[in-house]
Write a protein that holds these residues in place. Structure first.
Motif, mmCIF file in Angstrom:
data_model
loop_
_atom_site.group_PDB
_atom_site.id
_atom_site.type_symbol
_atom_site.label_atom_id
_atom_site.label_comp_id
_atom_site.label_asym_id
_atom_site.label_seq_id
_atom_site.Cartn_x
_atom_site.Cartn_y
_atom_site.Cartn_z
ATOM 1 N N VAL A 1 0.857 -1.186 0.000
ATOM 2 C CA VAL A 1 0.000 0.000 0.000
ATOM 3 C C VAL A 1 0.893 1.236 0.000
ATOM 4 O O VAL A 1 1.804 1.365 0.825
ATOM 5 C CB VAL A 1 -0.927 0.026 1.230
ATOM 6 C CG1 VAL A 1 -1.767 1.308 1.246
ATOM 7 C CG2 VAL A 1 -1.828 -1.205 1.240
ATOM 8 N N ARG A 2 0.620 2.127 -0.938
ATOM 9 C CA ARG A 2 1.392 3.360 -1.089
ATOM 10 C C ARG A 2 0.464 4.547 -0.827
ATOM 11 O O ARG A 2 -0.582 4.674 -1.460
ATOM 12 C CB ARG A 2 1.955 3.444 -2.505
ATOM 13 C CG ARG A 2 2.627 4.756 -2.883
ATOM 14 C CD ARG A 2 3.971 4.881 -2.257
ATOM 15 N NE ARG A 2 4.709 6.018 -2.801
ATOM 16 C CZ ARG A 2 5.800 6.525 -2.228
ATOM 17 N NH1 ARG A 2 6.281 5.975 -1.127
ATOM 18 N NH2 ARG A 2 6.419 7.551 -2.765
ATOM 19 N N VAL A 3 0.795 5.384 0.167
ATOM 20 C CA VAL A 3 0.013 6.591 0.422
ATOM 21 C C VAL A 3 0.917 7.807 0.253
ATOM 22 O O VAL A 3 2.077 7.810 0.689
ATOM 23 C CB VAL A 3 -0.625 6.594 1.824
ATOM 24 C CG1 VAL A 3 -1.727 5.565 1.919
ATOM 25 C CG2 VAL A 3 0.406 6.355 2.905
ATOM 26 N N VAL A 4 0.379 8.831 -0.413
ATOM 27 C CA VAL A 4 1.117 10.077 -0.646
ATOM 28 C C VAL A 4 0.175 11.240 -0.339
ATOM 29 O O VAL A 4 -0.915 11.325 -0.929
ATOM 30 C CB VAL A 4 1.633 10.193 -2.090
ATOM 31 C CG1 VAL A 4 2.394 11.507 -2.275
ATOM 32 C CG2 VAL A 4 2.517 9.005 -2.449
ATOM 33 N N TYR A 5 0.580 12.084 0.593
ATOM 34 C CA TYR A 5 -0.187 13.291 0.893
ATOM 35 C C TYR A 5 0.623 14.493 0.434
ATOM 36 O O TYR A 5 1.778 14.665 0.845
ATOM 37 C CB TYR A 5 -0.487 13.397 2.384
ATOM 38 C CG TYR A 5 -1.041 14.743 2.802
ATOM 39 C CD1 TYR A 5 -2.350 15.111 2.497
ATOM 40 C CD2 TYR A 5 -0.241 15.673 3.469
ATOM 41 C CE1 TYR A 5 -2.853 16.349 2.861
ATOM 42 C CE2 TYR A 5 -0.732 16.910 3.843
ATOM 43 C CZ TYR A 5 -2.042 17.251 3.531
ATOM 44 O OH TYR A 5 -2.537 18.491 3.886
ATOM 45 N N THR A 6 0.016 15.329 -0.434
ATOM 46 C CA THR A 6 0.661 16.554 -0.904
ATOM 47 C C THR A 6 -0.056 17.737 -0.256
ATOM 48 O O THR A 6 -1.222 18.013 -0.568
ATOM 49 C CB THR A 6 0.597 16.660 -2.430
ATOM 50 O OG1 THR A 6 1.169 15.480 -3.007
ATOM 51 C CG2 THR A 6 1.369 17.876 -2.918
ATOM 52 N N ASP A 7 0.653 18.378 0.658
ATOM 53 C CA ASP A 7 0.054 19.497 1.383
ATOM 54 C C ASP A 7 -0.091 20.717 0.470
ATOM 55 O O ASP A 7 0.629 20.841 -0.531
ATOM 56 C CB ASP A 7 0.938 19.837 2.587
ATOM 57 C CG ASP A 7 0.299 20.840 3.521
ATOM 58 O OD1 ASP A 7 -0.757 20.525 4.079
ATOM 59 O OD2 ASP A 7 0.854 21.946 3.667
ATOM 60 N N LYS A 8 -0.995 21.593 0.834
ATOM 61 C CA LYS A 8 -1.201 22.795 0.023
ATOM 62 C C LYS A 8 0.047 23.668 -0.021
ATOM 63 O O LYS A 8 0.215 24.485 -0.926
ATOM 64 C CB LYS A 8 -2.382 23.604 0.550
ATOM 65 C CG LYS A 8 -2.202 24.186 1.944
ATOM 66 C CD LYS A 8 -3.447 24.946 2.379
ATOM 67 C CE LYS A 8 -3.263 25.572 3.752
ATOM 68 N NZ LYS A 8 -4.488 26.313 4.191
ATOM 69 N N SER A 9 0.944 23.475 0.938
ATOM 70 C CA SER A 9 2.221 24.188 0.920
ATOM 71 C C SER A 9 3.175 23.605 -0.111
ATOM 72 O O SER A 9 4.219 24.206 -0.399
ATOM 73 C CB SER A 9 2.878 24.113 2.300
ATOM 74 O OG SER A 9 3.238 22.771 2.614
ATOM 75 N N GLY A 10 2.841 22.435 -0.660
ATOM 76 C CA GLY A 10 3.693 21.765 -1.635
ATOM 77 C C GLY A 10 4.539 20.654 -1.052
ATOM 78 O O GLY A 10 5.140 19.865 -1.793
ATOM 79 N N LYS A 11 4.595 20.565 0.271
ATOM 80 C CA LYS A 11 5.399 19.520 0.897
ATOM 81 C C LYS A 11 4.713 18.171 0.747
ATOM 82 O O LYS A 11 3.488 18.054 0.883
ATOM 83 C CB LYS A 11 5.626 19.823 2.376
ATOM 84 C CG LYS A 11 6.608 18.861 3.039
ATOM 85 C CD LYS A 11 6.987 19.305 4.446
ATOM 86 C CE LYS A 11 7.979 18.327 5.058
ATOM 87 N NZ LYS A 11 8.376 18.723 6.430
ATOM 88 N N VAL A 12 5.511 17.138 0.469
ATOM 89 C CA VAL A 12 4.978 15.800 0.208
ATOM 90 C C VAL A 12 5.337 14.873 1.371
ATOM 91 O O VAL A 12 6.485 14.834 1.829
ATOM 92 C CB VAL A 12 5.535 15.230 -1.111
ATOM 93 C CG1 VAL A 12 5.041 13.798 -1.325
ATOM 94 C CG2 VAL A 12 5.132 16.120 -2.289
ATOM 95 N N TYR A 13 4.363 14.118 1.839
ATOM 96 C CA TYR A 13 4.532 13.122 2.896
ATOM 97 C C TYR A 13 4.083 11.778 2.331
ATOM 98 O O TYR A 13 2.970 11.665 1.800
ATOM 99 C CB TYR A 13 3.687 13.473 4.115
ATOM 100 C CG TYR A 13 3.980 14.825 4.711
ATOM 101 C CD1 TYR A 13 4.808 14.955 5.830
ATOM 102 C CD2 TYR A 13 3.410 15.985 4.186
ATOM 103 C CE1 TYR A 13 5.072 16.196 6.391
ATOM 104 C CE2 TYR A 13 3.668 17.222 4.739
ATOM 105 C CZ TYR A 13 4.502 17.322 5.844
ATOM 106 O OH TYR A 13 4.756 18.562 6.401
#
Length: 863
Positions: free
Chosen positions: A758-770
């Motif tokens: 399982v691959r999860v990627v969160y891209t914050d509105k600031s542009g930072k990726v988690y």
């Protein structure tokens, strides 16, 4: 040899210190006494050069009398050292300016431990506590011209063994390696006010030191001197800070009309002043002042750890008598321990905001403390702040650290859980020893109380739980219940009366906690109140997956063991015949013994496939440790706000050894440390299988809410996407909650769990990726394909950028080169199918040697 010198909290003359143009004739003068030392075994005649600060073992090593204690089996042959007495001696002269002062004080910042001090053949001091600062007036003993200073160190074994022999019962001390020291069962460490780990621990050797381990100097002064400045922060918020500056002064005569001022050194503004008549002896003068709209000190990740410099000056008749500067972070820091619907809370509140504590437990960086250089301290604290930690727990079996350690924690926003120096033992705390302990506590609470980083003082490590839950009480009770009552009465007096009284008097705004773990007096710790040491994973042999089930209000200890990596092992075990975890050398550097080795093997084979050789075993042990602690950290953070802290055991090592550390003795990061960096980020995106549903939690430490795009994919190892979901999500401030939930069966579409991740990627509105990868079974159940890894190397300033590419999903790719000083921007990383990862490697190796020694290891290929 470089030494870390604790800051001398005495005045230093500075031109232009006072704008009034005051004269400096009365300012105290200091002469360090660190040169010209020699030492010898007391019963022998040969003298050898000595280094001060230092200890006997390092001086013997420098003079080639002993071999490196950390190399192979050398420790075993050095147990004679602590059974001998040792003499140190130097000569010094004072300048005319110093001799003319009315008062001359001989100051030892640290003597380890039983020491008689002679000045010109007169005994001026008998020291008996490694943790205390010793100051004695010696004006009457100083000669014009040559002076002889001698320190006679008594063997701690010879001093304390008779105390053990004299008792009809014996105090438990589970980690005292008395057998290794040739003392059979005589656990004598409880009698000495000395670092407990010197007597051995389940991660450390038995090397019982003696020596002048911290700076020594002569302080010359007349009229008055400043002994201490306490910046008491009575009320702090964003609008104002109400402060009382308590200045402690010594005077050698009555002085009328002395003026005490406190100045902000950055602006030159006088914040407050107070005139006082000083009496001969000790005086307390309080200067009250207020700072409007102060710049607050924040922990790592929440804001700037701003530090003020407050200078206290004392003048009389326009003459500067003394000056002392304290660097202080203004903040409101509380431990909130109060009833709630589940039990009792336990969390840090900083400047009115609840803070989730993220960090580790810290032990001393070396068995030989003067070898810990400023560079080592910097690397150690940066290794905490660089992986998003905001707290270190200074554990009670080591030392009250050097000022420089706390200075760095102040600068980098690392809060400190500070233990008093008592661990895993019961102590004969009454009479002279209890008073010695009280003075030790006063010395160190006063020394450390201005540091913004100090979050709380804790009485001891595990002593109450050990007494009540480890069988100690029962063993003593078999002999005589009166012994039980006496030991427990001593315990209560030490941790529930003496130490809290010291904290209340000398650091009244600081929280005191009797023990760790702790819930209630006279009860073992639990899951609903106070803090918890969770060791069922590891010592209890339960599955790693239990980290996802266990709860606490604050996890102050938990951990998982690993060996150092192969390049580190070769430094202390260079012979191929040593390269087996059960070799004589490797067992000597595994203080958990066969029990610990068996646990590593059992957990490894339960979770992973069998490694093919010794190097593969070390590598897979690192991935195992990293995966385990990653699992724990994510679980603890998902529990917020029920749980508000996760401090793994441990941040560092004191020698090369198999241990729970995330960084080995040489400073190399293990997989655990790299994994902790992502697990401790300000936003954590954490998938977890709960029952039949796959959920994704968004956990935020930020002060403000945010939003962004969350993508979840179920992928085969060749890159084929089985399920793809994405949506905009909100992430609330200081919060943990599920932002995705779905039945796992719907996501798998009849695909076997071992065929996907399982691959999860969160891209914050600031542009930072988690991002995060999650596996639906044990690693041995994952059908990882063999993977082809390629590299591209290009020079950059200070080293090389290495681009590692993979044709299929690559699990836990480890880069190593034959350079003990190399530093990696990332390691033990996953690579997506047909993807790549760029890593910066800082090294001095020429490119030809770098390319030749560059090695890639990948879990896919190590079975």
């Amino acid at each position: 040899m470089k030494h870390i010198f604790m800051k001398l909290k005495t005045a230093i003359i500075a031109v232009g210190l006072l704008s009034s143009g005051a004269l400096f004739a009365s300012v105290p003068l200091v002469k360090n006494l660190h040169e010209g030392w020699k030492f010898k075994q007391a019963r022998l005649t040969n003298w050898y050069p000595a280094t001060v600060p230092g200890v006997v073992h390092t001086d013997l090593l420098q003079n080639k009398i002993i071999e490196d204690p950390f190399f192979r089996l050398n420790e075993r042959g050095l147990q004679w050292i602590d059974k001998e007495d040792w003499i140190y001696e130097t000569h010094f002269t004072l300048t005319a300016d110093m001799e003319q002062k009315e008062n001359l004080d001989l100051v030892f910042e640290g003597l380890d431990t039983y020491a008689d001090v002679y000045l010109n053949e007169v005994c001026v001091l008998k020291a008996d506590n490694m943790f205390r600062r010793w100051s004695v007036p010696v004006k009457q003993h100083i000669k014009e011209g040559d002076n002889v200073l001698k320190v006679y160190f008594h063997s701690p074994v010879k001093v304390d063994a008779p105390k053990w022999d004299a008792l009809p019962y014996h105090y438990p001390a589970s980690n005292d390696q008395s057998e290794n020291g040739g003392l059979l069962d005589k656990k004598i460490s409880v009698f000495a006010r000395k670092a407990g780990y010197h007597y051995g621990w389940d991660w450390g050797p038995r090397l019982v030191t003696s020596g002048i381990w911290r700076p020594v100097y002569i302080r010359a002064w007349s009229d008055s001197r400043i002994d201490d400045v306490f910046i008491e922060q009575k009320q702090v918020n964003a609008s104002k800070a109400v402060i009382a500056g308590h200045v402690e002064l010594s005077a050698d005569k009555d002085i009328n009309g002395a003026l005490v001022t406190i100045t902000d050194e950055a602006t030159g503004k006088v914040l407050g002043k107070q005139q006082a008549d000083l009496k001969k002896g000790t005086n307390q003068v309080t200067v009250d002042f207020t700072i409007n709209k102060p710049k607050l000190w924040w922990s790592n990740g929440l804001g700037d750890p701003h530090l003020y410099r407050f200078r206290a000056d004392v003048t009389a008749d326009k003459e500067l008598l003394d000056s002392k500067t304290e660097r202080v972070g203004i903040r409101s820091l509380k431990v909130i321990h109060q009833p709630d619907k589940d039990g009792h809370t336990f969390y840090i509140e900083l400047n009115g905001r609840p803070v989730f504590a993220k960090g580790a437990n810290y032990i001393p960086c070396d068995n030989f403390l003067p070898r810990v250089t400023p560079e080592i301290y910097k690397k150690t604290i940066l290794a905490a702040s660089d992986v998003n930690m905001n707290m270190l727990r200074v554990w009670g079996g080591g030392i009250y650290e050097n000022d420089f350690f706390y200075d760095l924690c102040d600068e980098h926003g690392i809060m400190v859980w500070q233990d008093f120096m008592f661990a895993c033992s019961m102590y004969p705390a009454e009479g002279e020893l209890l008073e010695n302990i009280r003075q030790e506590a006063i010395d160190n609470v006063k020394r450390l109380r201005n540091h913004a980083c100090i979050a709380l003082w804790c009485g001891n490590n595990e002593c109450q739980d050990a007494w009540l839950g480890w069988g100690w009480r029962g063993e003593i009770e078999k002999q005589n219940k009166a012994y039980v009552d006496k030991i427990w009465a001593q315990y209560l007096q030490q941790y529930h009366v003496t130490l809290p009284e010291v904290v209340k008097e000398y650091a009244p705004e600081t929280f005191y906690w009797p023990s760790s773990p702790f819930a209630f007096e006279g009860e073992v710790s639990g899951t609903t109140d106070g803090d918890r040491h969770y060791w069922s994973v590891w010592h209890g042999k339960v599955p790693i997956s239990d980290y996802d089930k266990e709860k606490s209000r604050f996890f102050s200890e938990y951990g998982f063991q690993s060996f150092p990596e192969f390049e580190s092992v070769k430094r202390y075990a260079p012979d191929p015949e040593d390269w087996d975890i059960r070799s004589e050398v490797m067992m000597s550097h595994q203080r958990g013994g066969e029990h610990a080795n068996g646990l590593i093997e059992t957990y490894l084979l339960n979770e992973y496939k069998k490694p093919r050789d010794f190097q593969a075993f070390l590598y897979m042990n690192h991935v195992l440790q990293g995966d385990a602690i990653k699992t724990a950290i994510e679980s603890h953070r998902r529990q917020m706000p029920y749980n508000m802290g996760t401090l793994f055991w441990q941040h560092n090592d004191c020698w090369p050894v198999a241990s729970w550390a995330s960084r080995d003795y040489y400073g190399r990061w293990k997989a655990q440390h790299y994994y902790a960096r992502k697990a401790f980020e300000d936003i954590l995106i954490s998938p977890i299988l709960e029952g039949d549903d796959l959920k994704v939690y968004a956990v935020s430490d930020r002060m403000k809410g945010t939003s962004g795009k969350l993508q979840l994919q179920v992928c085969r190892f060749d890159g084929t996407v089985v399920h793809d979901w994405n949506k905009s999500v909100s992430v609330l401030a200081n919060d943990s909650r599920a932002c995705f939930s779905a039945p796992l069966a719907e996501l798998l579409k009849d695909t076997a769990r071992g065929e996907v991740y399982v691959r999860v990627v969160y891209t914050d509105k600031s542009g930072k990726v988690y991002d995060n990868n999650y596996y639906l079974g044990k690693q041995k159940e994952m059908n990882y394909p063999k993977v082809n890894l390629t590299t591209d190397v290009r020079p950059i300033q200070g080293g090389y950028e290495v681009t590692v590419a993979a044709d299929k999903f690559a699990r836990a790719v480890f880069i190593s080169i034959a350079d003990n000083e190399s530093v990696y921007s990332d390691n033990y990383f996953d690579i997506q199918p047909k993807g790549h990862v760029k890593v910066q490697v800082m090294t001095q190796l020429p490119i030809e040697e770098f390319n030749k020694s560059l090695k890639l290891t990948c879990l896919n290929n190590e079975f």
